[in-house]
Design an enzyme around this catalytic site. Structure first.
Site, mmCIF file in Angstrom:
data_model
loop_
_atom_site.group_PDB
_atom_site.id
_atom_site.type_symbol
_atom_site.label_atom_id
_atom_site.label_comp_id
_atom_site.label_asym_id
_atom_site.label_seq_id
_atom_site.Cartn_x
_atom_site.Cartn_y
_atom_site.Cartn_z
ATOM 1 N N THR B 32 0.855 -1.032 -0.188
ATOM 2 C CA THR B 32 0.008 0.234 -0.143
ATOM 3 C C THR B 32 0.579 1.270 -0.225
ATOM 4 O O THR B 32 1.431 1.750 0.641
ATOM 5 C CB THR B 32 -0.902 -0.160 0.842
ATOM 6 O OG1 THR B 32 -1.504 -1.623 1.069
ATOM 7 C CG2 THR B 32 -1.938 1.432 1.094
ATOM 8 N N CYS B 121 42.289 7.071 -0.138
ATOM 9 C CA CYS B 121 42.219 7.326 2.000
ATOM 10 C C CYS B 121 41.127 6.831 2.473
ATOM 11 O O CYS B 121 40.668 6.674 4.086
ATOM 12 C CB CYS B 121 43.251 7.923 2.724
ATOM 13 S SG CYS B 121 45.092 7.643 1.720
#
Lengths: 138, 190
Positions: B32, B121
């Site tokens: 729904t 990094c």
């Protein structure tokens, strides 16, 4: 994305020890490359009689782990003989920092490599044999 | 409102369903519909349409002040991406040769400033931002990238504060960088 860094790592990152260069250094070594995002350069001042590392300086381009690793590594070899310094391992550096995240362990490996390269530079300039070492091209 | 989203789907596209079961949304998403959320979404769009031009002008102006300020105060700073109307009103993205992104993020964080980076990094994969690389950036520039995004809650004081804090951070980290040293030598400034 924030990695869990130990207090020791943060300390060495915020207040790195031995930053700089040494003019007319007895040995200079560099490890890493721009592609992998980490470059460390180590300068050594070695006492000619005792072969003790009287002074060591570093410059690093890289993340917090890289800066902390180079800072700690230089602290660990300062005042040591070149033989003792050669035996410094990346695991010892990581342990001294109370551990690095697994994905950042290569930063400590790079520190070990930079120191070995600097020591070999010293050795080759002073009539000593160069010690075979691994290079990590990442 | 949280809990609802919209997907603009090109005619003929038939992506795989995430949720299976009922035939709601023409069989594309079972369960729904979140009616209240959808109505709220529509309302949000109406509000947005009303303020889009004002927001765009205010953000662009702050964005451009931050960009200009950084270019003025930090040497060898490179703006990534377009300027003016071709640039997202809320995006500031720079590369600072010689410093690495995660380092900048942590230094900025210690001063209460949040940003992001395309450095390797700082990513889980240890690869730099593929977007920046696709823009033609060299690896070391991608590693040294910094992105600020601003918005409705950003103030002029915030912009001033960043312009106060960032140059010092970049200078400090450059001073300890062999890459910066080499770069200066390569352009004859050392």
């Amino acid at each position: 994305m924030a990695l869990d860094y130990s207090q020791k790592v943060m300390d060495h990152f915020i207040n790195p020890r031995n930053v700089g260069e040494i003019e007319n250094a007895d040995g200079v070594g560099e490890a890493g490359n721009p592609k992998c995002g980490d470059i460390m350069k180590i300068y050594l001042k070695v006492n000619p009689e005792t072969k003790v590392i009287d002074d060591v300086k570093f410059k690093t381009f890289g993340c917090a782990s890289a800066i902390a690793s180079s800072s700690m590594a230089t602290e660990m070899i300062k005042g040591r003989t070149i033989e003792e310094a050669w035996n410094l391992t990346n695991n010892a550096v990581a342990e001294a920092l109370d551990g690095l995240p697994p994905i950042k362990m290569n930063c400590s490996v790079l520190a070990e490599e930079a120191i070995h390269t600097a020591l070999n530079d010293y050795r080759s300039k002073h009539g000593m044999n160069v010690i075979p070492m691994e290079h990590h091209e990442d | 409102p949280k809990g609802v989203g919209a997907l603009y789907l090109k005619k003929g596209m038939r992506p795989e369903n995430f949720i299976h079961g009922g035939a709601q949304e023409k069989g594309r998403r079972a369960s729904t519909e979140n009616l209240a959320g959808i109505v709220g979404f529509g309302e949000a769009i109406e509000i947005l349409k009303g303020r889009l031009n004002d927001d765009k002008a205010i953000n662009s102006s702050r964005r451009d002040r931050l960009i200009a300020g950084i270019l003025e105060r930090i040497p060898h700073a490179k703006l990534n991406g377009a300027t003016g109307d071709n640039r997202l009103p809320n995006n500031i993205n720079f590369s600072f040769i010689g410093v690495e992104g995660e380092t900048l993020l942590l230094d900025l964080d210690s001063k209460g400033i949040s940003a992001s980076t395309g450095s390797a990094c700082s990513s889980e994969s240890l690869d730099p931002s593929h977007v920046l690389l696709a823009l033609g950036l060299k690896h070391e520039m991608a590693h040294g990238s910094l992105r600020f995004t601003i918005g409705r809650l950003t103030t002029d004081e915030h912009i001033d504060y960043v312009l106060d804090v960032l140059p010092e951070i970049v200078a400090k980290r450059r001073a300890m960088s062999p890459l910066w040293e080499d770069y200066l030598k390569s352009i004859g400034e050392k």
